[in-house]
Write a protein that holds these residues in place. Structure first.
Motif, PDB file in Angstrom:
ATOM      1  N   ASN A   1      17.685  35.012  63.464  1.00 50.30           N
ATOM      2  CA  ASN A   1      19.127  35.231  63.403  1.00 50.30           C
ATOM      3  C   ASN A   1      19.805  34.012  62.797  1.00 50.30           C
ATOM      4  N   GLY A   2      20.924  34.248  62.130  1.00 51.13           N
ATOM      5  CA  GLY A   2      21.687  33.152  61.549  1.00 51.13           C
ATOM      6  C   GLY A   2      21.387  32.947  60.080  1.00 51.13           C
ATOM      7  N   GLU A   3      22.462  32.753  59.291  1.00 51.16           N
ATOM      8  CA  GLU A   3      22.287  32.550  57.857  1.00 51.16           C
ATOM      9  C   GLU A   3      21.993  31.100  57.528  1.00 51.16           C
ATOM     10  N   ASN A   4      22.718  30.175  58.136  1.00 51.09           N
ATOM     11  CA  ASN A   4      22.528  28.749  57.844  1.00 51.09           C
ATOM     12  C   ASN A   4      21.617  28.097  58.885  1.00 51.09           C
ATOM     13  N   LYS A   5      22.096  28.036  60.135  1.00 51.32           N
ATOM     14  CA  LYS A   5      21.275  27.496  61.214  1.00 51.32           C
ATOM     15  C   LYS A   5      20.463  28.632  61.813  1.00 51.32           C
ATOM     16  N   LYS A   6      19.232  28.767  61.373  1.00 54.08           N
ATOM     17  CA  LYS A   6      18.400  29.910  61.761  1.00 54.08           C
ATOM     18  C   LYS A   6      17.747  29.688  63.121  1.00 54.08           C
ATOM     19  N   ILE A   7      17.766  30.737  63.935  1.00 50.47           N
ATOM     20  CA  ILE A   7      17.101  30.726  65.241  1.00 50.47           C
ATOM     21  C   ILE A   7      15.959  31.726  65.170  1.00 50.47           C
ATOM     22  N   ARG A   8      14.732  31.254  65.394  1.00 48.80           N
ATOM     23  CA  ARG A   8      13.563  32.114  65.247  1.00 48.80           C
ATOM     24  C   ARG A   8      12.757  32.170  66.540  1.00 48.80           C
ATOM     25  N   SER A   9      12.095  33.307  66.708  1.00 49.29           N
ATOM     26  CA  SER A   9      11.135  33.486  67.790  1.00 49.29           C
ATOM     27  C   SER A   9      10.058  34.428  67.287  1.00 49.29           C
ATOM     28  N   TYR A  10       8.807  34.099  67.588  1.00 46.87           N
ATOM     29  CA  TYR A  10       7.720  34.983  67.177  1.00 46.87           C
ATOM     30  C   TYR A  10       6.513  34.768  68.068  1.00 46.87           C
ATOM     31  N   GLY A  11       5.814  35.867  68.338  1.00 46.62           N
ATOM     32  CA  GLY A  11       4.643  35.767  69.188  1.00 46.62           C
ATOM     33  C   GLY A  11       4.209  37.102  69.758  1.00 46.62           C
ATOM     34  N   PHE A  12       3.467  37.021  70.872  1.00 45.74           N
ATOM     35  CA  PHE A  12       2.854  38.179  71.511  1.00 45.74           C
ATOM     36  C   PHE A  12       3.400  38.318  72.921  1.00 45.74           C
ATOM     37  N   LYS A  13       3.790  39.554  73.315  1.00 44.54           N
ATOM     38  CA  LYS A  13       4.353  39.798  74.638  1.00 44.54           C
ATOM     39  C   LYS A  13       3.589  40.898  75.375  1.00 44.54           C
ATOM     40  N   LEU A  14       3.590  40.788  76.715  1.00 39.57           N
ATOM     41  CA  LEU A  14       3.029  41.820  77.589  1.00 39.57           C
ATOM     42  C   LEU A  14       4.046  42.178  78.662  1.00 39.57           C
ATOM     43  N   TRP A  15       4.073  43.458  79.048  1.00 39.69           N
ATOM     44  CA  TRP A  15       4.944  43.935  80.123  1.00 39.69           C
ATOM     45  C   TRP A  15       4.131  44.717  81.154  1.00 39.69           C
ATOM     46  N   ASP A  16       4.668  44.802  82.375  1.00 44.08           N
ATOM     47  CA  ASP A  16       4.218  45.769  83.379  1.00 44.08           C
ATOM     48  C   ASP A  16       5.202  46.929  83.367  1.00 44.08           C
ATOM     49  N   ARG A  17       4.689  48.166  83.486  1.00 45.83           N
ATOM     50  CA  ARG A  17       5.544  49.342  83.561  1.00 45.83           C
ATOM     51  C   ARG A  17       5.174  50.158  84.790  1.00 45.83           C
ATOM     52  N   SER A  18       6.171  50.707  85.458  1.00 49.15           N
ATOM     53  CA  SER A  18       5.946  51.493  86.666  1.00 49.15           C
ATOM     54  C   SER A  18       5.452  52.894  86.338  1.00 49.15           C
TER      55      SER A  18
END
Length: 241
Positions: free
Chosen positions: A130-147
């Motif tokens: 997100n962001g055009e000039n000051k970019k904020i990034r996140s990337y990786g692998f996620k796991l969830w529990d589901r009922s």
């Protein structure tokens, strides 16, 4: 008279020509889509549905405008905005994962999700920016529990029965209540780079509370951090940079 006869003859020739062209197109279409060795060098479409011989939907490849909203318990979900990509469906025709992507100067992202049977995603490989000039990034692998006690179909039916405005406080309160009961999924693991710049392994308990962090901090120091059930830091072990 000669002119009328010539015109009639030309119309007859044109009619025969159009008929022959239609036959050629039909034969070509049959060979293209049903022939054992059908092939095409290039195909341009806005959406492509892959189905079984009985018509059961198994995969949709689509642009953003025509993207499938998803399906659960044999019923399509209400129309909603979704990014371009692929949506996968199981043997029952329910959505079971997908690959979505988007991007412009304001933000970008790609997500590959694997859904639990009759529920939402439990595994996800993702990238967001997100962001055009000051970019904020996140990337990786996620796991969830589901009922297993509250499926996606039950969730959809629940909110349909309440008829709440998605922007209302009542809706937000009900989402919070269901989340507290663990009915909306609990994130248990993230492996990658977080928005705060930390890169590492982040583990949460079965209530979604962060309990263990193993990461590299902004000073390039390796850090191992444990947290209590309220989120307070219980211990920290940091190395040198």
């Amino acid at each position: 008279m000669d002119t009328i006869e010539q015109l009639a003859k030309q119309v007859k020739i044109l009619t025969i020509t159009v008929g022959v062209l239609l036959i050629v197109l039909v034969v070509f279409g049959i060979k293209l889509f049903t022939g054992d060795k059908a092939s095409a060098a290039e195909l341009t479409v806005q959406r492509l549905n892959i189905v079984e011989s009985d018509g059961t939907l198994r995969m949709v490849i689509s642009n953003k405008e025509k993207q499938h909203p998803g399906a659960i318990d044999g019923k399509d979900l209400p129309k909603r905005e979704r990014d371009a990509g692929m949506v996968f469906f199981n043997d029952k025709g329910d959505e079971c994962g997908g690959l979505m992507y988007s991007g412009d100067k304001n933000g970008a992202g790609m997500v590959y999700s694997i859904d639990q049977y009759k529920n939402d995603q439990i595994m996800q490989l993702q990238y967001s920016q997100n962001g055009e000039n000051k970019k904020i990034r996140s990337y990786g692998f996620k796991l969830w529990d589901r009922s297993d006690d509250f499926t996606m179909g039950q969730l959809v039916s629940h909110f349909d029965s309440l008829k709440l405005d998605n922007s209302s406080k009542a809706y937000r309160d009900e989402v919070a209540r269901l989340k507290a009961k663990g009915y909306l999924g609990t994130e248990r693991l993230f492996l990658g780079k977080a928005k705060n710049g930390q890169t590492g392994l982040f583990l949460s308990d079965n209530k979604g509370k962060p309990r263990l962090k193993i990461y590299i901090d902004s000073l390039n120091r390796p850090v191992i951090q444990t947290l209590d059930e309220k989120g307070a830091v219980a211990s920290t072990l940091a190395g040198s940079n």
